[in-house]
Design an enzyme around this catalytic site. Structure first.
Site, mmCIF file in Angstrom:
data_model
loop_
_atom_site.group_PDB
_atom_site.id
_atom_site.type_symbol
_atom_site.label_atom_id
_atom_site.label_comp_id
_atom_site.label_asym_id
_atom_site.label_seq_id
_atom_site.Cartn_x
_atom_site.Cartn_y
_atom_site.Cartn_z
ATOM 1 N N ARG A 1 0.705 -1.136 -0.001
ATOM 2 C CA ARG A 1 -0.009 0.418 -0.171
ATOM 3 C C ARG A 1 0.797 1.591 0.229
ATOM 4 N NH1 ARG A 1 -2.447 -3.769 1.221
ATOM 5 N NH2 ARG A 1 -0.551 -4.076 3.018
ATOM 6 N N THR A 2 2.043 1.484 0.502
ATOM 7 C CA THR A 2 2.677 2.603 1.213
ATOM 8 C C THR A 2 3.037 3.730 0.172
ATOM 9 O OG1 THR A 2 2.889 2.190 3.845
ATOM 10 C CG2 THR A 2 4.533 3.598 2.608
ATOM 11 N N LYS B 1 26.000 -5.020 -1.979
ATOM 12 C CA LYS B 1 27.545 -5.267 -1.510
ATOM 13 C C LYS B 1 28.782 -4.247 -0.958
ATOM 14 C CE LYS B 1 26.844 -3.844 -6.913
ATOM 15 N NZ LYS B 1 27.100 -3.022 -7.839
ATOM 16 N N ARG C 1 11.035 3.995 3.302
ATOM 17 C CA ARG C 1 11.035 3.036 4.292
ATOM 18 C C ARG C 1 11.714 2.017 4.598
ATOM 19 N NH1 ARG C 1 5.623 -1.231 4.872
ATOM 20 N NH2 ARG C 1 5.053 0.524 4.940
ATOM 21 N N HIS D 1 5.040 5.330 11.863
ATOM 22 C CA HIS D 1 4.836 5.640 10.203
ATOM 23 C C HIS D 1 3.539 6.800 9.996
ATOM 24 C CE1 HIS D 1 3.456 4.102 6.426
ATOM 25 N NE2 HIS D 1 2.313 2.786 6.697
HETATM 26 N N1 CP Z 1 0.265 -0.217 5.787
HETATM 27 C C1 CP Z 1 1.146 -0.276 5.316
HETATM 28 O O1 CP Z 1 1.859 0.284 5.556
HETATM 29 O O2 CP Z 1 0.833 -1.221 4.955
HETATM 30 P P1 CP Z 1 1.968 -1.818 3.212
HETATM 31 O O3 CP Z 1 2.917 -2.435 5.184
HETATM 32 O O4 CP Z 1 1.666 -3.058 2.387
HETATM 33 O O5 CP Z 1 3.071 -0.581 3.306
#
Ligand code: CP
Length: 302
Positions: free
Chosen positions: A50-51, A79, A100, A128
């Site tokens: 999603r993110t 590496k 991320r 988040h």
């Molecule tokens: N909600 C969320 O962070 O989903 P993903 O891990 O799929 O990005």
């Protein structure tokens, strides 16, 4: 000065409300060429559906271009290149970095190195913030307000970065009540409870929630995150601890909505999906508009 978004507390209450307004505008009109000629680096050192895809959709709808990776295995990290050097390089290429990373604090570190703004798309069990802003947009859309919300947080409250960020943001609004439902091993960490105590906000801790579910405005379910457990045996003990089923929603408030950052494993039974109180797929859709808002705010384009 560049405007990073690393922790949800990097934004003021006014900025939360500004993002809500912009998200509503983007929901009305998602295709706006505000990122024309700009390049956004999307660096995902940890899996995401999603993110990453909602950020990339948001960038595309804004007319920007995307470089980056979804799998660090395809980058020079394999590496032995350090995060320091990766960010130094990428900030020479792109106008914005969305990152991320599995390590708590990695996003803050990247922001210190980068010449261009950094948006944290999740750092370990820490924060988040973009998920929180889309959660708030979902609460606002479904409840008509961010004040006086009785918010149930269910599941992995220890490692769940989404609930940590959401608690901090919602504590800025009037008269919230927090109900934490978690097994002993996965309780909300003390630092977040102290934050509520310092602000004079009520919170309650429970091991079960069937008896009190009728009080909830929002039931925020979370996945027990296998990948965060140092000991797999500890995960096995709690992995099936809470499963929300349709029958449990019978005596809930008419306005209650079920939220979940997703992915789910088994904590929401599929028989909930067709209930009008299930909102998690709409919530994920809201992620595109909210991320368009965050990007344009970060880059001073709106
Ligand atoms: N909600 C969320 O962070 O989903 P993903 O891990 O799929 O990005």
């Amino acid at each position: 000065m560049k405007k990073d978004l690393i922790s949800i507390t990097d934004y003021s209450k006014e900025e939360y409300l500004r993002i809500m307004t912009l998200a509503a505008e983007f929901e009305e009109n998602p295709n706006q060429n505000l990122l024309k000629g700009k390049v956004v680096a999307s660096l995902f050192f940890e899996p995401s559906t999603r993110t990453r895809l909602s950020f990339e959709t948001a960038i595309s709808r804004l007319g920007g271009r995307i470089v980056g990776f979804a799998d660090p295995g395809s980058s020079s990290a394999t590496k032995g290149e350090t995060l320091h050097d990766t960010i130094k390089m990428v900030s020479n290429y792109a106008d914005l970095i969305v990152m991320r990373h599995p390590l708590e604090g990695a996003a803050r570190y990247a922001a210190e190195i980068s010449k261009v703004p950094v948006i944290n798309a999740g750092d370990g069990a820490n924060q988040h913030p973009t998920q929180t802003l889309l959660d708030m947009y979902s609460i606002l859309k479904t409840q008509g307000t961010l004040d006086n919300i009785n918010l149930f947080m269910v599941g992995d409250l220890k490692y769940g970065r989404t609930v940590h960020s959401l608690l901090q943001a919602m504590s800025e609004f009037e008269n919230p009540i927090f109900n934490f439902i978690a097994p002993g091993e996965l309780q909300m960490p003390d630092e977040y409870k102290r934050h509520l105590i310092d602000k004079g906000i009520r919170y309650f801790e429970h091991l079960e929630f069937t008896d009190i579910i009728s009080e909830a405005d929002i039931i925020y379910m979370t996945r027990v995150q296998k990948e965060r457990f140092p000991d797999p045996i500890e995960y096995e003990k709690v992995k099936n601890i809470y499963i929300l089923r349709n029958a449990m929603l019978e005596n809930t408030k008419p306005n209650v909505k079920i939220l979940h950052p997703l992915p789910r494993v088994n904590e929401i039974h599929p028989d909930v999906d067709s209930n009008e109180k299930a909102y998690y797929f709409d919530q994920a859709r809201n992620g595109v508009f909210t991320r368009e808002a965050i990007i344009t705010h970060t880059m001073n384009l709106k």
